[in-house]
Design a protein around this motif. Structure first.
Motif, PDB file in Angstrom:
ATOM      1  N   SER A 134      -1.331 -27.565   7.527  1.00 24.47           N
ATOM      2  CA  SER A 134      -2.469 -26.798   7.014  1.00 24.47           C
ATOM      3  C   SER A 134      -3.799 -27.482   7.336  1.00 24.47           C
ATOM      4  CB  SER A 134      -2.350 -26.611   5.495  1.00 24.47           C
ATOM      5  OG  SER A 134      -1.179 -25.902   5.167  1.00 24.47           O
ATOM      6  N   ASP A 135      -4.846 -26.677   7.415  1.00 23.96           N
ATOM      7  CA  ASP A 135      -6.209 -27.172   7.602  1.00 23.96           C
ATOM      8  C   ASP A 135      -6.793 -27.436   6.211  1.00 23.96           C
ATOM      9  OD1 ASP A 135      -8.949 -27.510   8.032  1.00 23.96           O
ATOM     10  OD2 ASP A 135      -8.983 -26.131   9.732  1.00 23.96           O
ATOM     11  N   ARG A 187     -10.347 -26.693   1.223  1.00 19.30           N
ATOM     12  CA  ARG A 187     -11.238 -27.277   0.208  1.00 19.30           C
ATOM     13  C   ARG A 187     -12.596 -26.579   0.206  1.00 19.30           C
ATOM     14  NH1 ARG A 187     -11.320 -31.772   2.155  1.00 19.30           N
ATOM     15  NH2 ARG A 187     -13.361 -31.715   3.185  1.00 19.30           N
ATOM     16  N   GLU A 188     -13.173 -26.373   1.396  1.00 15.19           N
ATOM     17  CA  GLU A 188     -14.491 -25.736   1.482  1.00 15.19           C
ATOM     18  C   GLU A 188     -14.437 -24.290   0.999  1.00 15.19           C
ATOM     19  OE1 GLU A 188     -16.064 -26.188   5.419  1.00 15.19           O
ATOM     20  OE2 GLU A 188     -15.686 -28.351   5.437  1.00 15.19           O
ATOM     21  N   ASN A 211     -15.636 -20.437  -5.560  1.00 21.88           N
ATOM     22  CA  ASN A 211     -15.355 -20.766  -6.958  1.00 21.88           C
ATOM     23  C   ASN A 211     -13.965 -20.235  -7.327  1.00 21.88           C
ATOM     24  OD1 ASN A 211     -15.796 -21.820  -9.520  1.00 21.88           O
ATOM     25  ND2 ASN A 211     -16.806 -19.960 -10.265  1.00 21.88           N
ATOM     26  N   TRP A 212     -12.968 -20.695  -6.580  1.00 22.19           N
ATOM     27  CA  TRP A 212     -11.606 -20.180  -6.626  1.00 22.19           C
ATOM     28  C   TRP A 212     -11.030 -20.161  -8.039  1.00 22.19           C
ATOM     29  CZ3 TRP A 212      -9.227 -17.405  -3.153  1.00 22.19           C
ATOM     30  CH2 TRP A 212      -7.841 -17.201  -3.249  1.00 22.19           C
ATOM     31  N   PRO A 250      -4.968 -21.491  -1.911  1.00 28.12           N
ATOM     32  CA  PRO A 250      -4.919 -21.004  -0.526  1.00 28.12           C
ATOM     33  C   PRO A 250      -4.402 -22.085   0.439  1.00 28.12           C
ATOM     34  CG  PRO A 250      -7.086 -20.619  -1.515  1.00 28.12           C
ATOM     35  CD  PRO A 250      -6.342 -21.541  -2.423  1.00 28.12           C
ATOM     36  N   TYR A 251      -3.791 -21.633   1.522  1.00 25.28           N
ATOM     37  CA  TYR A 251      -3.407 -22.531   2.608  1.00 25.28           C
ATOM     38  C   TYR A 251      -3.884 -21.905   3.917  1.00 25.28           C
ATOM     39  CZ  TYR A 251       0.542 -19.276   3.102  1.00 25.28           C
ATOM     40  OH  TYR A 251       1.315 -18.144   3.253  1.00 25.28           O
ATOM     41  N   VAL A 252      -4.187 -22.734   4.899  1.00 27.61           N
ATOM     42  CA  VAL A 252      -4.763 -22.271   6.161  1.00 27.61           C
ATOM     43  C   VAL A 252      -3.959 -22.874   7.309  1.00 27.61           C
ATOM     44  CG1 VAL A 252      -6.832 -22.173   7.599  1.00 27.61           C
ATOM     45  CG2 VAL A 252      -7.049 -22.179   5.088  1.00 27.61           C
TER      46      VAL A 252
END
Length: 290
Positions: free
Chosen positions: A154-155, A160-161, A167-168, A175-177
């Motif tokens: 994952s990125d 994080r950004e 404002n998750w 989330p995962y990327v």
């Protein structure tokens, strides 16, 4: 010593096919086209030079064949990330587990999986009919978080950004990327396709910011997503399957990517339900570059 998968963890049907997909190991091809709609499998297979098998169980419809002498199959996965968990796991089992002994094979087999789907744009410049590759897929579904090694594929900076910018909500899955396979993106993609950052949502209505009768917990989420940038690139579109496909595929050692035709623009509040011609053209393009 070889790892043996017990019957409770991988169910094999009495006819020797895998539990949900009803595909046999000898029917599996290295190249797989994935679509959501079971009826769309027939459309994809209409461009095959030959047809070798057909199976159907629930939303999982598969047709195998050849294109220019190359074995290929098309398989429908239905709607949603939970279905992708089933499909990718069972395809990997067909490739890498001996169904007679239940032993994991010593030499892994790599599959190439390309999902062709439909999507809603989040940026005004993405017009109806535009093909968008999920060069980065952003999972709002949480499927990959149940597997060891998710951080390795994952990125984490992007994650994080994004969480900070939006404002998750802590009640939602983290989330995962995950990037698509770069060689596959370069081979299938061209100047006629946008390379995007694609969200895989866990649902179609509220989880994508659609309000019908129920109010949304975070009604400004889409506007925050639309304004987010990572390394100068914005999030382009919503769909529901690319992130678990690319995440699980990468963990298992397969080559995966998604390309979707834009059928709605959420920013401009426009949609085109008559999108079959655009999908047909996209299918032809992908098969030609396979």
């Amino acid at each position: 010593m070889a790892t043996i998968i017990p019957p409770s963890e991988l169910i094999i049907n009495p006819d020797g096919s895998v539990f949900h997909l009803h595909i046999h190991p000898d029917q599996l091809t290295d190249n797989i086209i994935l679509v959501g709609d079971p009826a769309r499998v027939n459309l994809v297979a209409s461009f095959f030079d030959t047809k070798t098998f057909e199976t159907s169980s629930r939303e999982f419809h598969a047709i195998g064949g050849t294109i220019k002498g190359k074995p290929v199959m098309c398989l429908s996965h239905g709607i949603g990330p939970d279905n992708i968990d089933i499909v990718i796991t069972e395809l990997d089992a067909l490739a890498n587990i001996d169904f007679k002994t239940r032993e994991v094979r010593e030499t892994p087999r790599t599959l190439t999986m390309i999902r062709i789907g439909t999507s809603g744009a989040l940026q005004p410049e993405l017009s109806i009919g535009t093909p968008v590759i999920a060069e980065k897929a952003i999972g709002f579904d949480g499927v990959l978080n149940f597997y060891a090694g998710r951080n390795a594929v994952s990125d984490l900076d992007f994650e994080r950004e994004l969480c900070q910018h939006t404002n998750w909500n802590p009640l939602w899955a983290k989330p995962y990327v995950v990037d698509a396979d770069p060689e596959l993106v370069n081979r299938i993609g061209g100047s006629d396709m946008v390379r995007g950052n694609t969200i895989s949502a866990v649902g179609f209505y509220g989880p994508q910011g659609r309000q019908v009768r129920l109010p949304l917990a975070n009604p400004d989420l889409n506007s925050r997503i639309e304004s987010f940038e990572h390394n100068g690139r914005r999030i382009t579109n919503y769909e529901m399957e690319s992130a678990p496909l690319q995440g699980l595929g990468k963990l298992m050692g397969h080559k995966c990517m998604t390309v979707c035709s834009i059928i709605a623009n959420r920013y401009n509040n426009t949609a085109n339900p008559q999108y079959k011609n655009a999908i047909t053209d996209l299918i032809k393009t992908v098969l030609d570059r396979l």
